[in-house]
Write an enzyme that holds these catalytic residues in place. Structure first.
Site, PDB file in Angstrom:
ATOM      1  N   GLY A  63       6.708  -5.358  -1.218  1.00  0.00           N
ATOM      2  CA  GLY A  63       5.906  -4.326  -1.891  1.00  0.00           C
ATOM      3  C   GLY A  63       6.810  -3.260  -2.467  1.00  0.00           C
ATOM      4  N   SER A  64       6.430  -2.694  -3.585  1.00  0.00           N
ATOM      5  CA  SER A  64       7.300  -1.721  -4.260  1.00  0.00           C
ATOM      6  C   SER A  64       6.499  -0.703  -5.076  1.00  0.00           C
ATOM      7  CB  SER A  64       8.271  -2.470  -5.179  1.00  0.00           C
ATOM      8  OG  SER A  64       7.511  -3.311  -6.057  1.00  0.00           O
ATOM      9  N   GLY A  65       5.330  -0.378  -4.613  1.00  0.00           N
ATOM     10  CA  GLY A  65       4.601   0.757  -5.183  1.00  0.00           C
ATOM     11  C   GLY A  65       5.302   2.043  -4.762  1.00  0.00           C
ATOM     12  N   ASN A  66       4.621   3.191  -4.881  1.00  0.00           N
ATOM     13  CA  ASN A  66       5.338   4.420  -4.506  1.00  0.00           C
ATOM     14  C   ASN A  66       5.594   4.469  -3.002  1.00  0.00           C
ATOM     15  OD1 ASN A  66       2.665   5.110  -3.863  1.00  0.00           O
ATOM     16  ND2 ASN A  66       2.879   7.218  -4.620  1.00  0.00           N
ATOM     17  N   GLY A  68       5.671   1.747  -0.956  1.00  0.00           N
ATOM     18  CA  GLY A  68       6.593   0.653  -0.652  1.00  0.00           C
ATOM     19  C   GLY A  68       8.033   1.039  -0.971  1.00  0.00           C
ATOM     20  N   PHE A 166      -4.252  -7.217  -1.961  1.00  0.00           N
ATOM     21  CA  PHE A 166      -3.310  -8.303  -2.249  1.00  0.00           C
ATOM     22  C   PHE A 166      -2.828  -9.022  -0.986  1.00  0.00           C
ATOM     23  CE2 PHE A 166      -2.129  -5.434  -6.036  1.00  0.00           C
ATOM     24  CZ  PHE A 166      -3.140  -5.996  -6.803  1.00  0.00           C
ATOM     25  N   LYS A 293     -10.303   8.206   9.144  1.00  0.00           N
ATOM     26  CA  LYS A 293     -10.056   9.598   8.721  1.00  0.00           C
ATOM     27  C   LYS A 293     -10.632   9.870   7.337  1.00  0.00           C
ATOM     28  CE  LYS A 293      -6.348   8.614   5.886  1.00  0.00           C
ATOM     29  NZ  LYS A 293      -5.173   9.007   5.139  1.00  0.00           N
ATOM     30  N   GLN A 388     -11.328   5.463  -1.097  1.00  0.00           N
ATOM     31  CA  GLN A 388     -11.407   4.653   0.107  1.00  0.00           C
ATOM     32  C   GLN A 388     -12.567   5.105   0.998  1.00  0.00           C
ATOM     33  OE1 GLN A 388      -8.312   2.593  -0.052  1.00  0.00           O
ATOM     34  NE2 GLN A 388      -9.899   1.331   0.843  1.00  0.00           N
TER      35      GLN A 388
END
Lengths: 435, 435
Positions: A63-66, A68, A166, A293, A388
């Protein structure tokens, strides 16, 4: 890049492999196989205590989002700082796409960057995830890798950090690829709630890949962590010691040549001066906190929208925190610990962060101030992204309703009813009142 | 306005009075006296269970600042709503002063209000504490009373709500006045910390007046409570059942003609639709929370002043909450409960409120933003009032230092060191790091 045979297989031939693959149809031979596996594990574990690690862990971030990329940065800083435990190189799986480097980027060179380029190539040459975590220098030992199987196949430690939708397809792609003695940590926030049950992403990953997966969650706004602003997190790691429903043959042992995979190792891999880690055993609690939460953050947003002040907001947060804990203890009674919710970053601290500045809080507040349904605010404010908290509130309500337990969770229930337009926010105090 | 003889004295003569006053010098007669007192209490308590209350409680509030008046309002609403338990009239002791009603006040009549008037007279005619809680209508069953002994002498339930520096002189004035079977609740925030020890205001009041005193504390900004904005609070009540150090002869029994004084009674007296009450037994925990949270609020203000973001603030609050609890359990081990800090309004919720909007947080934040000592900010911002957090940080540090325990409370210690200029706020993460 295969590891040499592990201490256990050196000592006991291929019994450890048998353990993981034997699926005898004969009861007698199944029992014999289980006993053999048990014996193998016991002896391997005794042998391991006598073995000094001669190998190092290889870490891959999937994973490489912000978030990740921020986690890959932390992990890569620590693999470099602890060369006795880890290979410095950290592979980061990147969903390959073409990206046009903006001409305003400091490294922009018209001779090199005139056309869109592969994101992996940009990350590896500029040491920056220019698309998802711009302006944050990444350590040069992060190697962006476009092939997920190539990224994961030799990893002894896997860190999963992808959007939750994913998870399933990634498990499909990785099927059969991972080392069976690898251990994983899921940084994916939340849980999967359906009317039938609640599943943890860490459990899904673990079961689908046949490896053990713990969880990481905390008060961790990704951009703040990436900027090295101080924060804390909670890691949960508690692999079973024998056969379980998910691991009918037990887990494959981590080879004795590798440093032991335990709470100390995960602290070493994730703790930074600006990112403090506490490691616990309650995987369910750590995962639930990050989902539930969001319901409480909506309640806090409602209260702020009405301008009721700090007392009211703190009251709603306190009631919500106790409902989060109650939910965990009621539905994950064996494993959920009170302290995970009331004492750890993944519980009380993440709740505080989400009620102060998160998007659930913000949209709920605006929906009251502008007297509009939250879906409208979501569309106006989130640029196509989804809240969410609203879906979690609805899923949790469905789950509770089916069990006749709505009244046991008055705040969760009130938030759902208010979102549905069945109740008014002004009635929140009486809806949660316990006389 | 004396009550008729209590059930216990009807049944056993004056033994209950003997209990409270006997101070024999002879060991034998002291033992006999104690045994007699014990027997009397046991029998009285059995008799009480057979008695239906025929009398009602009389409630007095000692104090009339903004918080005192807000609490008197709540109590008076509840005495009126529960006439089977309470005399509706609630006396509120007011420190008498002259007050000039402003000509802008809706009730101002130049014929009546041209000159400064007694504050008690204004409160009783306008049903508003025009000086300390303006614009909030008070129930007409609150009777402002200038003579403290007159206000307290016939009260069976006393509520103390005065600035902490007046506790001692008020106890002097009341000495010998109160009914010895009266019960009290102190709403005075905080505790008295000296290098020698920590004393609770409730204990001081109880010991000085010879009656039992519990405590009330929570996320309760007075003006919000007065405006009936939703909030919660925690009441702690746990009278000893036998002789103790503070009550060597035991407490005098509440007469059986009066409704039993227990958790249910206090919930009835304080709980409102907009003011939710939970009653617990941990008086020390409830009292400590209100003092120690101010140290944490300063830390949160420092972090906000640096612009470190929500993660960092939540982290500091979480660490602070656990130090508050540790402090309670270390120094009040017998009575302090973990849950008081992590689950109740007086703990986690009050901490949240104080770190979001309290004056300690505000001044600490400004001191970082303006790069000025906090004392300067205090002088600029607080109009002569004093910050609680700075003195509590210093007192707690002195207390810990004398016991060699500073390292056990790294956040409390860091706040003190930063306030003293010995450390920089930027080093807070490493000062509280536990590797």
């Amino acid at each position: 890049m295969p590891l040499p045979p592990s201490a256990s297989s050196l000592l006991f031939g291929s019994s450890a492999v048998v353990t993981a693959t034997a699926t005898s149809t004969s009861t007698g031979s199944a029992i014999a196989s289980r006993r053999l596996a048990q014996l193998s594990r016991t002896l391997a574990s005794s042998a391991k205590m006598l073995t000094t690690p001669t190998q190092k862990h290889r870490v891959t971030v999937v994973g490489s989002g912000n978030w990740g990329s921020a986690i890959a940065k932390i992990v890569a800083e620590n693999t470099k700082a602890n060369p006795e435990l880890f290979h410095p190189e950290v592979k980061m799986w990147v969903y390959e796409e073409k990206y046009q480097l903006p001409s305003t980027h400091p490294a922009y060179d018209p001779a090199k960057h005139a056309e869109p380029e592969k994101l992996t190539a940009l990350i590896n040459s500029l040491h920056e995830n220019v698309k998802y975590l711009p302006s944050i220098p990444l350590p040069d030992n992060i190697i962006a890798t476009p092939d997920i199987c190539d990224a994961a196949s030799d990893a002894t430690l896997l860190v999963f950090n992808v959007p939750h939708q994913f998870v399933s397809s990634i498990c499909n792609q990785l099927n059969g690829t991972c080392l069976q003695y690898a251990r994983a940590i899921s940084c994916i926030k939340g849980v999967d709630v359906s009317p039938e049950g609640i599943s943890l992403f860490s459990d899904t990953i673990g079961r689908r890949l046949g490896i053990y997966c713990g969880a990481l969650s905390g008060a961790n706004i990704a951009n703040e962590v990436a900027a090295e602003k101080f924060s804390e997190t909670t890691i949960a790691y508690n692999p079973p010691t024998g056969p379980t429903k998910d691991y009918p043959n037990g887990l494959e042992e981590v080879p004795g040549e590798l440093p032991a995979v335990d709470h100390t190792l995960f602290k070493t891999l994730f703790h930074r001066p600006y990112f403090h880690v506490r490691v616990v055993s309650d995987v369910a609690g750590v995962s639930l906190g990050g989902a539930l939460k969001n319901i409480v953050a909506i309640a806090a947003g409602f209260v702020d929208g009405l301008g009721w002040g700090d007392n009211a907001k703190a009251a709603v947060m306190r009631v919500g925190l106790l409902e989060m804990r109650k939910f965990g203890k009621m539905f994950f009674s064996e494993s959920c610990k009170s302290a995970t919710f009331t004492e750890e970053s993944c519980g009380v601290a993440d709740l505080i962060t989400s009620c102060n500045g998160g998007r659930n809080h913000k949209c709920a507040k605006l929906s009251i101030q502008k007297n509009k349904p939250i879906e409208e605010i979501e569309a106006e404010e989130l640029n196509g992204q989804k809240l969410q908290g609203t879906s979690t509130a609805s899923e949790v309500n469905e789950y509770l309703k089916r069990r006749g337990l709505e009244a046991e969770f008055p705040l969760f229930t009130a938030v759902h009813q208010i979102l549905k337009g069945e109740k008014k926010v002004e009635h929140l105090p009486e809806l949660i009142e316990r006389v």
